[in-house]
Design an enzyme around this catalytic site. Structure first.
Site, mmCIF file in Angstrom:
data_model
loop_
_atom_site.group_PDB
_atom_site.id
_atom_site.type_symbol
_atom_site.label_atom_id
_atom_site.label_comp_id
_atom_site.label_asym_id
_atom_site.label_seq_id
_atom_site.Cartn_x
_atom_site.Cartn_y
_atom_site.Cartn_z
ATOM 1 N N ASP A 215 0.851 -1.202 0.000
ATOM 2 C CA ASP A 215 0.000 0.000 0.000
ATOM 3 C C ASP A 215 0.884 1.249 0.000
ATOM 4 O OD1 ASP A 215 -1.242 -0.776 3.362
ATOM 5 O OD2 ASP A 215 0.780 -0.737 2.507
ATOM 6 N N LEU B 256 -4.531 1.406 -1.896
ATOM 7 C CA LEU B 256 -4.734 -0.043 -1.940
ATOM 8 C C LEU B 256 -5.735 -0.437 -0.854
ATOM 9 C CD1 LEU B 256 -3.490 -1.830 -4.058
ATOM 10 C CD2 LEU B 256 -1.873 -2.669 -2.380
ATOM 11 N N ASP B 257 -7.015 -0.368 -1.241
ATOM 12 C CA ASP B 257 -8.085 -0.672 -0.287
ATOM 13 C C ASP B 257 -8.149 -2.185 -0.051
ATOM 14 O OD1 ASP B 257 -10.628 -0.178 1.158
ATOM 15 O OD2 ASP B 257 -11.438 -1.376 -0.490
ATOM 16 N N ASP C 48 -7.562 6.127 -2.111
ATOM 17 C CA ASP C 48 -7.102 5.063 -1.230
ATOM 18 C C ASP C 48 -6.232 4.186 -2.122
ATOM 19 O OD1 ASP C 48 -8.725 2.576 0.959
ATOM 20 O OD2 ASP C 48 -6.625 2.926 0.374
ATOM 21 N N GLU D 271 -5.213 8.054 1.774
ATOM 22 C CA GLU D 271 -5.405 7.363 3.048
ATOM 23 C C GLU D 271 -4.087 7.196 3.783
ATOM 24 O OE1 GLU D 271 -5.425 3.385 3.562
ATOM 25 O OE2 GLU D 271 -7.009 3.277 5.060
ATOM 26 N N GLU D 272 -2.988 7.142 2.986
ATOM 27 C CA GLU D 272 -1.687 6.854 3.580
ATOM 28 C C GLU D 272 -0.988 8.084 4.141
ATOM 29 O OE1 GLU D 272 -1.952 2.813 3.081
ATOM 30 O OE2 GLU D 272 -0.401 3.969 4.119
HETATM 31 P P1 P6P Z 1 -13.729 -5.117 8.787
HETATM 32 C C1 P6P Z 1 -10.432 -2.604 4.429
HETATM 33 O O1 P6P Z 1 -9.570 -2.427 5.553
HETATM 34 C C2 P6P Z 1 -11.664 -1.745 4.679
HETATM 35 O O2 P6P Z 1 -11.302 -0.400 4.797
HETATM 36 C C3 P6P Z 1 -12.686 -1.955 3.572
HETATM 37 O O3 P6P Z 1 -12.122 -2.137 2.325
HETATM 38 C C4 P6P Z 1 -13.443 -3.183 4.044
HETATM 39 O O4 P6P Z 1 -14.761 -3.253 3.525
HETATM 40 C C5 P6P Z 1 -13.463 -2.975 5.564
HETATM 41 O O5 P6P Z 1 -12.302 -2.176 5.879
HETATM 42 C C6 P6P Z 1 -13.383 -4.279 6.321
HETATM 43 O O6 P6P Z 1 -13.466 -3.948 7.695
HETATM 44 O O7 P6P Z 1 -13.924 -4.363 10.084
HETATM 45 O O8 P6P Z 1 -14.986 -5.855 8.359
HETATM 46 O O9 P6P Z 1 -12.512 -5.995 8.743
#
Ligand code: P6P
Length: 334
Positions: free
Chosen positions: A69, A117-118, A115, A92-93
């Protein structure tokens, strides 16, 4: 057999739809496409990274191995910095926004939020991840430095938004407010090629997407709606990467929920660079996106770069149904 239409050709052809377009946005979108190809190359080698060493260690060639990321963040900033079309970035970073100095003195009109690398925690287990981006026209003086208010614009002010999904294939999906189109990367020619034209989200679907593990932590109205989904025998799909879950919904219909919990009283997902761009795309495809307090996501005026919101996004009939449950069961009427 249909003729191949590359992302570049499509963007340039669509530029004619904007009589006042002067090519900057076109250039910016193409630069994001280049960054996506660079990130894709590294994401596809992620397994090798683990073989060669974890982030911070030196790999076989003596290069510092980076968390993907952070790598993606650097490459996106590098491409946008060189594009000359972007005067600032919010990622985000990065804790604060990043001013981008003019290239050869030419002032630029746009800021980009992303973001890089989501869902990056999925990388280690080879599950799909994605880049999410949004583009705004700056509101501050074009001859001055980028300002905070350039980033604190509602999602309705987005001039373009999209995502790149690094999955079984690499797909770039974007909209400039006139529909949603998808482009699949053809590695043999290194080009994103038009593969999904005028994407329309189904009015409802057979899937609902929520972290069921938090069920007991959700407010009663959310639990009642999730019970309703279960009573309808809808199937639960939750990838742990919002961009992947939303992408599935665009094609198969459904609803994605991230309500408030004790740990995240305002929700977990970020407004600027996760929820707004994806809500823009889903609304352009005929869907809905609102908070669990029934505020339209795109109408929210941001007050912080990393502001979190709750979200219910997806097929219009299903989001409307969720709204009815909130109205009916919410302990404190809205
Ligand atoms: P949880 C990934 O970290 C994220 O930001 C989203 O892409 C994803 O839907 C969510 O968090 C997952 O969060 O709390 O369910 O693990």
């Amino acid at each position: 057999m249909n003729r191949i239409v590359t992302l570049d050709e499509f963007i340039i052809r669509r530029q004619k739809d904007y009589p006042l377009a002067s090519g900057e946005l076109t250039g910016l979108l193409r630069d994001i496409g280049v960054a996506a190809k660079i990130v894709n190359r590294e994401v596809n080698k992620a397994g090798l990274v683990n073989i060669l060493g974890v982030a911070g260690a030196e790999n076989a060639t003596g290069d510092m191995v980076q968390k993907l990321d952070l790598y993606a963040n650097e490459k996106l900033i590098e491409c946008l910095r060189n594009s000359g079309e972007c005067c600032g970035i919010a990622s985000e970073e990065d804790e604060d926004f990043v001013p981008i100095p003019p290239v050869v003195g030419k002032p630029s009109k746009y800021v980009v939020v992303f973001d890089p690398l989501d869902g990056s925690s999925n990388i280690d287990v080879n599950v799909s991840v994605g880049t999410i981006f949004g583009i705004y026209r700056r509101v501050s003086d074009v001859d001055g430095p980028v300002q905070r208010e350039d980033f604190f614009q509602k999602g309705t002010e987005l001039v373009a938004a999209g995502y790149v999904l690094y999955g079984t294939s690499t797909l770039l999906v974007y909209s400039t407010g006139r529909g949603v189109n998808g482009f699949t990367l053809d590695p043999s020619i290194g080009e994103f090629c038009l593969s999904h034209q005028n994407i329309q989200i189904p009015s409802r679907g057979n899937y609902y997407s929520v972290n069921q593990g938090y069920y007991l932590k959700f407010d009663v109205e959310m639990r009642r709606y999730i019970d309703h989904c279960s009573d309808l025998n809808l199937r639960l799909r939750y990838i742990g990467s919002m961009v992947s879950d939303v992408h599935r919904m665009l094609f198969q219909g459904g609803i994605f929920l991230y309500p408030n919990t004790r740990k995240y009283p305002h929700g977990k997902l970020r407004l600027l660079y996760e929820c707004n761009p994806l809500s823009f795309i889903v609304e352009q495809a005929g869907g809905r996106a609102m908070t669990c307090n029934l505020d339209r996501i795109l109408d929210i005026s941001p007050v912080d770069l990393h502001q979190r919101v709750t979200i219910a996004i997806g097929s219009p009939d299903m989001v409307d149904e969720m709204k009815e449950f909130v109205m009916r069961y919410k302990a404190v009427p809205i």
